[in-house]
Design an enzyme around this catalytic site. Sequence first.
Site, PDB file in Angstrom:
ATOM      1  N   CYS A 306      35.241  42.283  23.378  1.00  0.00           N
ATOM      2  CA  CYS A 306      35.898  41.029  22.998  1.00  0.00           C
ATOM      3  C   CYS A 306      35.200  40.366  21.813  1.00  0.00           C
ATOM      4  O   CYS A 306      35.693  39.380  21.265  1.00  0.00           O
ATOM      5  CB  CYS A 306      35.927  40.072  24.186  1.00  0.00           C
ATOM      6  SG  CYS A 306      34.380  39.977  25.083  1.00  0.00           S
ATOM      7  N   ARG A 336      28.105  52.084  26.423  1.00  0.00           N
ATOM      8  CA  ARG A 336      27.001  51.391  27.094  1.00  0.00           C
ATOM      9  C   ARG A 336      25.980  52.442  27.508  1.00  0.00           C
ATOM     10  O   ARG A 336      26.297  53.338  28.291  1.00  0.00           O
ATOM     11  CB  ARG A 336      27.535  50.675  28.333  1.00  0.00           C
ATOM     12  CG  ARG A 336      26.782  49.425  28.622  1.00  0.00           C
ATOM     13  CD  ARG A 336      27.594  48.500  29.489  1.00  0.00           C
ATOM     14  NE  ARG A 336      28.558  47.710  28.715  1.00  0.00           N
ATOM     15  CZ  ARG A 336      29.174  46.636  29.190  1.00  0.00           C
ATOM     16  NH1 ARG A 336      28.940  46.243  30.424  1.00  0.00           N
ATOM     17  NH2 ARG A 336      30.037  45.972  28.451  1.00  0.00           N
ATOM     18  N   GLU A 338      23.419  54.061  29.542  1.00  0.00           N
ATOM     19  CA  GLU A 338      22.924  53.938  30.920  1.00  0.00           C
ATOM     20  C   GLU A 338      21.867  55.012  31.048  1.00  0.00           C
ATOM     21  O   GLU A 338      22.184  56.191  30.976  1.00  0.00           O
ATOM     22  CB  GLU A 338      24.047  54.232  31.921  1.00  0.00           C
ATOM     23  CG  GLU A 338      25.305  53.418  31.724  1.00  0.00           C
ATOM     24  CD  GLU A 338      25.288  52.110  32.489  1.00  0.00           C
ATOM     25  OE1 GLU A 338      24.290  51.836  33.172  1.00  0.00           O
ATOM     26  OE2 GLU A 338      26.282  51.380  32.386  1.00  0.00           O
ATOM     27  N   ARG A 347      30.269  55.973  36.207  1.00  0.00           N
ATOM     28  CA  ARG A 347      29.266  55.374  35.328  1.00  0.00           C
ATOM     29  C   ARG A 347      29.215  56.195  34.062  1.00  0.00           C
ATOM     30  O   ARG A 347      28.796  57.341  34.083  1.00  0.00           O
ATOM     31  CB  ARG A 347      27.911  55.399  36.029  1.00  0.00           C
ATOM     32  CG  ARG A 347      27.222  54.105  35.982  1.00  0.00           C
ATOM     33  CD  ARG A 347      25.839  54.171  36.551  1.00  0.00           C
ATOM     34  NE  ARG A 347      25.108  53.021  36.065  1.00  0.00           N
ATOM     35  CZ  ARG A 347      25.121  51.852  36.682  1.00  0.00           C
ATOM     36  NH1 ARG A 347      25.792  51.710  37.801  1.00  0.00           N
ATOM     37  NH2 ARG A 347      24.456  50.839  36.191  1.00  0.00           N
ATOM     38  N   GLU A 355      40.841  45.188  27.255  1.00  0.00           N
ATOM     39  CA  GLU A 355      40.089  43.935  27.187  1.00  0.00           C
ATOM     40  C   GLU A 355      41.087  42.804  26.963  1.00  0.00           C
ATOM     41  O   GLU A 355      41.837  42.803  25.989  1.00  0.00           O
ATOM     42  CB  GLU A 355      39.055  44.009  26.064  1.00  0.00           C
ATOM     43  CG  GLU A 355      38.213  42.763  25.883  1.00  0.00           C
ATOM     44  CD  GLU A 355      37.162  42.538  26.970  1.00  0.00           C
ATOM     45  OE1 GLU A 355      36.916  43.432  27.802  1.00  0.00           O
ATOM     46  OE2 GLU A 355      36.593  41.430  26.984  1.00  0.00           O
ATOM     47  N   ASP A 420      33.689  39.280  39.660  1.00  0.00           N
ATOM     48  CA  ASP A 420      33.757  40.748  39.617  1.00  0.00           C
ATOM     49  C   ASP A 420      34.808  41.228  40.602  1.00  0.00           C
ATOM     50  O   ASP A 420      34.938  40.676  41.702  1.00  0.00           O
ATOM     51  CB  ASP A 420      32.409  41.349  40.053  1.00  0.00           C
ATOM     52  CG  ASP A 420      31.461  41.544  38.881  1.00  0.00           C
ATOM     53  OD1 ASP A 420      31.834  41.222  37.741  1.00  0.00           O
ATOM     54  OD2 ASP A 420      30.330  42.026  39.127  1.00  0.00           O
ATOM     55  N   GLU A 439      32.229  48.267  41.056  1.00  0.00           N
ATOM     56  CA  GLU A 439      32.838  47.207  40.240  1.00  0.00           C
ATOM     57  C   GLU A 439      33.875  47.864  39.339  1.00  0.00           C
ATOM     58  O   GLU A 439      33.565  48.799  38.604  1.00  0.00           O
ATOM     59  CB  GLU A 439      31.758  46.527  39.379  1.00  0.00           C
ATOM     60  CG  GLU A 439      32.315  45.322  38.649  1.00  0.00           C
ATOM     61  CD  GLU A 439      31.622  45.000  37.338  1.00  0.00           C
ATOM     62  OE1 GLU A 439      30.409  45.222  37.212  1.00  0.00           O
ATOM     63  OE2 GLU A 439      32.333  44.526  36.426  1.00  0.00           O
ATOM     64  N   ASN A 442      36.237  42.718  35.714  1.00  0.00           N
ATOM     65  CA  ASN A 442      35.750  41.348  35.885  1.00  0.00           C
ATOM     66  C   ASN A 442      36.640  40.397  35.103  1.00  0.00           C
ATOM     67  O   ASN A 442      37.460  40.816  34.296  1.00  0.00           O
ATOM     68  CB  ASN A 442      34.282  41.229  35.461  1.00  0.00           C
ATOM     69  CG  ASN A 442      34.054  41.502  33.989  1.00  0.00           C
ATOM     70  OD1 ASN A 442      34.973  41.453  33.168  1.00  0.00           O
ATOM     71  ND2 ASN A 442      32.828  41.791  33.630  1.00  0.00           N
ATOM     72  N   CYS A 469      37.755  36.040  29.101  1.00  0.00           N
ATOM     73  CA  CYS A 469      38.054  37.457  28.879  1.00  0.00           C
ATOM     74  C   CYS A 469      38.014  38.188  30.207  1.00  0.00           C
ATOM     75  O   CYS A 469      37.453  37.696  31.188  1.00  0.00           O
ATOM     76  CB  CYS A 469      37.106  38.098  27.875  1.00  0.00           C
ATOM     77  SG  CYS A 469      35.519  38.597  28.542  1.00  0.00           S
ATOM     78  N   ARG A 476      37.544  53.521  35.964  1.00  0.00           N
ATOM     79  CA  ARG A 476      37.074  53.049  37.278  1.00  0.00           C
ATOM     80  C   ARG A 476      38.223  52.685  38.210  1.00  0.00           C
ATOM     81  O   ARG A 476      38.140  52.918  39.415  1.00  0.00           O
ATOM     82  CB  ARG A 476      36.123  51.871  37.094  1.00  0.00           C
ATOM     83  CG  ARG A 476      34.791  52.318  36.542  1.00  0.00           C
ATOM     84  CD  ARG A 476      33.797  51.216  36.693  1.00  0.00           C
ATOM     85  NE  ARG A 476      32.464  51.666  36.314  1.00  0.00           N
ATOM     86  CZ  ARG A 476      31.360  50.964  36.548  1.00  0.00           C
ATOM     87  NH1 ARG A 476      31.452  49.792  37.148  1.00  0.00           N
ATOM     88  NH2 ARG A 476      30.201  51.419  36.188  1.00  0.00           N
TER      89      ARG A 476
END
Length: 534
Positions: A306, A336, A338, A347, A355, A420, A439, A442, A469, A476
């Site tokens: 965002c 991301r 990880e 993950r 978004e 979440d 999760e 969110n 947002c 997921r």
Amino acid sequence: MVKFFGEAIYVLSSKIPEDVQKDFQNIIKELNEEILLRGAKSKEEGAQITDYTIEDNKLIIRITSGKRVRVHHAVLRIKNYIQPILGRKFKIGLRSIELREPKIIIEGSHRITSKLPFVKAIKEENGKTIVILNDLSESEIKKPIIDRLIHLIEYKEEKEKWGGKVEHWREIKRSPKKEPKYSGDPSDVLIKIGWIKHFYVGQWLYTPPITHLIRKFQEAFIDIVLRPLGFIEAIYPKMVPLEVGLKTGHIKGTPHQMIFASQPISYNPEDFEEWNDLVTVLNSVPKDRLKDFVKSPEYFNCFAQCEPFYWFFGDEIIKISELPIKWFDRSGPSFRWESGGIRGLERLVEFHRIEVTWLGEPDQVVEIRNKLLEKYEYFMDKVLDLEWRWAWVTPFYLVHAGEIEKEESTIDINKPGTIDFEAWLPYRGEREDNKNWLEIGNISIHGSKYTGPFRIKHQKKNQILWTGCSGFGVQRWLIAFLSQKGFDPDNWPKEIRERITRPPKSFRAITYPNPENQDLLEKIEKLMSKLEAM
Ligand code: SER
Ligand code: ZN
């Protein structure tokens, strides 16, 4: 109580004549009795010149100060006061200012390390902590480095009190229990049947059949949740300049999770000759040499997705008639890093997300969030028939900015914050154990966390703007659905089953998928053939 000490060097355009020096007594008196006390309730709170010396063209002034007129502010006040006097009366100009080894003196003992920027040394004396800083230039004095350092020290102390990372989690709503129709691990099945193939850490290639399912999921979400609320699509860039990340907070909050991107050192192929020769001779990638051929990173790869939305409205004055603004982006992946815990499609390093972003007056932002929540609930509960729960958690925008917040004893979800969405993954184990939940998305109200730094302004002077947002992580949601409902469309709820048409045929080679899994692939394809042909 905080105190400051510093030695300011004012470099002048010429030597200070003897008779001018006499005048200085009066100048200093005026500064000490008036100028350096403005805004302070007492001498302790203000600043004072303790002594001064004149050496050739240098005027050296030693200053002690309290919390109201901090030493660097005092340096600038002195400058503003003496500059016109020197100019007018003696035709002497001011060349530069330097603050030599400023010291911050704090009561008590503090856990400050000399690793802090601009900190030269730390000493403890008579129950006080003395932070000795590097010399500061005029631009650093103006910035103001000292104020920010004090802020940082206080913030670190506060964080220490709360035990570093404080993340709260409070359940606010959950669905009824739903008997799972499946107990397997869908990622495992997708890998075995070759619908996804591992590319690199946390990255997969999604072959056409799974891409088809992913797209149908996205479309369902857009049709059922977003379009009825008036959200329209935009395309946000996926490399974010570092300066944008400074405003969102990511640059200081999540550098350990970001993948940075660099431009080449030049556009000239000749500058790469050495590199090309190396690759040719080695026939491998000399990774350790690459840094010589790329510039320092200029961007980070899309992280929150965002960021460009806030940037777009930055420095604009928004017309009332345009509000609220409701856009969504699904134009590309987020990244991301990880370090551990990468697992199947749950993950990932590269993941796909819709978004959802909105901007409006505070009431509008809350109302949109609430309407989205209603739709989300319908989507989770009725369309996908998931077993889900929602939690009020540490706001993602604080986590991303490396900030903390104290946990409130009561919660008000109509204030800025994050909810979440989680789904139970039956293959992991019983629903009573938190680690068996994932999760999947969110939703947040950010207040003015972004409209502030980006200076997004309302047409009416005193009216503020907020943003919100929500992230719908497609992989997921699909994994959560397949975990609870499995691959047999007869076990899928009606509405989603009607929307998902039959996936295209799977790729097969002599060696792919692994021959021992060919039967499983056939079984899954047979189940998929229950779906309407495209
Ligand atoms: N931008 C939000 C986040 O990164 C929602 O996707 O969590
Ligand atoms: Zn976001």
